[in-house]
Design an enzyme around this catalytic site. Structure first.
Site, mmCIF file in Angstrom:
data_model
loop_
_atom_site.group_PDB
_atom_site.id
_atom_site.type_symbol
_atom_site.label_atom_id
_atom_site.label_comp_id
_atom_site.label_asym_id
_atom_site.label_seq_id
_atom_site.Cartn_x
_atom_site.Cartn_y
_atom_site.Cartn_z
ATOM 1 C CG ASN A 139 -0.413 0.093 2.483
ATOM 2 O OD1 ASN A 139 0.657 -0.468 2.730
ATOM 3 N ND2 ASN A 139 -1.049 0.809 3.381
ATOM 4 C CD GLU A 237 4.260 -0.148 13.308
ATOM 5 O OE1 GLU A 237 3.034 0.028 13.403
ATOM 6 O OE2 GLU A 237 5.057 0.145 14.214
ATOM 7 C CB CYS A 271 -2.032 0.955 8.346
ATOM 8 S SG CYS A 271 -0.690 2.135 8.299
#
Ligand code: NAD
Length: 471
Positions: A139, A237, A271
């Site tokens: 992403n 993460e 995110c």
């Protein structure tokens, strides 16, 4: 040595799914093992180079990124769908990350401490770990790899990097630029292929001393299970379900505009994207109207790109269908864009009448979908915003300073925003979440040294000259 047969993969444009934009040869398991060994050997020389010289290479890489701004942004845009302006922003951000960490080569690598003995010198010194495994998602195909690779390198580690297969061409472009920037051979080794196959080799290798991973919770858990017992340093993460709170005293125009930006930027595939918004009852109707007005301004196919892949597209459509089936009310969007059926385009989507037991309130969607809630007051808003397994980022829109400070204290997230959207990170500031959004070390800023170095404590005895000091 037999290196196995390389699979060739074609990459397609998610905005035009019949357009093949290039091919990539995937690495084999054997090649991955060879690259890990080569990185281990390269560590001997690289770790001896001064950190200032290592930083200079990162600075050259920053310059090259800017020189290649347009072709790189265009390639990455075609490979994973973010619009070209969004991608140009990401390339520039990558250059800032490299510049910040290039300077890190000139900063202190330890501290001198007072010793109880006047004849001793006592100090700490940060040293690199060896080979570091960097595993990254699709992403942010430029910024996320760079904010891991840059600190790992400047502190003297070598890196084996496995990017997401979805962004293989972009990742190869970056690896090639590092070579042009003067990075010695095998200091950064890219391995191209599937995570379950090649990522697993990196995670299990005893030669790899640390893993820095960004991606899904499911894969993060596998990394913990495998690499944790091997005593590797691990940084994960993971996902998010980020909430915004809009109070009655807020600047409602600003709040509505930034909430929609937070939810829809990069087609919601961040995110830190805003995916829940809690609005105080007295301004609920006004704010919902403003949210719709702002959503209407988005031009899908122009200001908002497609979802990154078929898998993402199907997953988002499935989440929308499930939200409807569970009783949420779709007040805007909610379908693929009919006239853009050549790509993975979905309308910006808003839901009301969402209850906290619905999947829409709890699961990460990673698409342009926002769940809207009416709350009686700030207390209910903060309770519900914290009612999540995730804790990456959260924001509050208010002009009440007491509520803003209370929110800073009570929101269970790693990134707190006041009167701003839930996303956003700067290279000098630590990045990471609480609860199931992160495990282990923070990324970026000075915090990055915690994962990529280890402290040695040094004592030197006999530092005082005994008797008369001879010339
Ligand atoms: P993913 O977990 O599917 O893949 C991430 C990386 O892990 C890829 O390189 C993949 O090839 C690799 N991988 C897959 N299986 C593996 C295995 N068994 N062993 C080792 N490596 C393996 O995630 P994704 O779909 O690429 O990215 C989307 C996810 O990333 C979302 O959940 C999003 O929230 C998360 N994300 C988090 C942050 C953050 O900073 N918290 C930032 C961006 C994305």
């Amino acid at each position: 040595m037999v290196m196995g047969v390389r699979e060739i993969r074609e990459q397609f444009n998610p905005a035009n799914t019949s357009e093949c934009i290039g091919k990539i040869e995937l690495h084999t398991i054997e090649e991955t093992e060879v690259k890990i060994r080569a990185s281990e050997q390269a560590f001997q020389q690289w770790s001896k180079l001064s950190s200032v010289s290592r930083g200079e290479i990162l600075n050259s890489m920053a310059n090259l990124l800017i020189e290649h701004l347009e072709p790189l942004a265009e390639l990455a845009s075609k490979e994973m769908g973010k619009t070209v302006p969004e991608m140009m922003g990401e390339v520039k951000r990558g250059a800032s990350i490299l510049r910040y960490f290039s300077q890190e080569g000139m900063r202190a690598a330890g501290e001198v401490l007072p010793s109880a003995s006047e004849d001793k010198m006592l100090y700490t010194k940060r040293v690199p770990l060896g080979v570091v495994g960097v595993i990254t998602p699709w992403n942010f195909p430029i910024a996320i790899p760079l904010w891991k690779i840059a600190p790992a390198l400047v502190y003297g580690n070598t890196v084996v990097w496995k990017p997401s297969i979805e962004v293989s061409l972009t990742s190869q472009y970056i690896a090639d630029l590092f070579e042009k920037a003067g990075l010695p051979k095998n200091v950064l080794n890219i391995v191209q292929g599937r995570g379950s196959k090649l990522g697993a080799v990196i995670i299990k290798s005893p030669k790899v001393k640390a893993i820095s991973f960004t991606g899904s919770n499911a894969v993060g858990q596998q990394i913990l299970n495998t690499a944790g017992p091997m005593n590797k340093k691990i940084q994960l993460e993971l996902g998010g379900k980020n909430a915004a709170i809009i109070l009655a005293d807020a600047d409602l125009d600003l709040a509505a505009r930034l909430t929609i930006e937070g939810a829809m930027k990069q087609t919601g595939q961040r995110c830190t994207a805003t995916s829940r918004v809690y609005i105080e009852a007295s301004v609920y109707d006004t704010v919902v109207e403003k949210l719709i007005e702002n959503a209407k301004k988005i031009k899908v196919g122009e200001t908002m790109g497609p979802l990154a892949s078929k898998q993402q597209f199907e997953s988002v459509i499935e989440h929308i269908a499930r939200a409807k089936a569970q009783g949420a009310k779709c007040i805007f969007g909610g379908k693929p864009v009919a006239e853009l059926s050549h790509g993975y385009f979905v309308e910006p989507t808003l839901f009301t009448e969402v209850t906290h037991d619905m999947d829409l309130a709890r699961e990460e969607i990673f698409g342009p979908v926002l769940a809207i809630f009416r709350v009686t007051d700030y207390e209910e808003a903060i309770r519900l915003s914290n009612d999540s397994e995730f804790g990456l980022s959260a924001s509050i829109y208010t002009t009440n300073i007491h509520k803003a400070f209370d929110f800073i204290e009570r929101s269970e997230v790693g990134l707190v925003q006041i009167n701003d959207e839930t996303g956003g990170a700067e290279p000098q500031a630590p990045f990471g979440g609480m609860k199931n959004s992160s495990t282990g070390f923070r990324e970026q800023g000075q915090a990055a040294k915690e994962i990529f170095t280890v402290l040695k404590t040094v004592t030197i005895n006999g530092i005082r000259v005994k008797g008369k000091c001879e010339q």
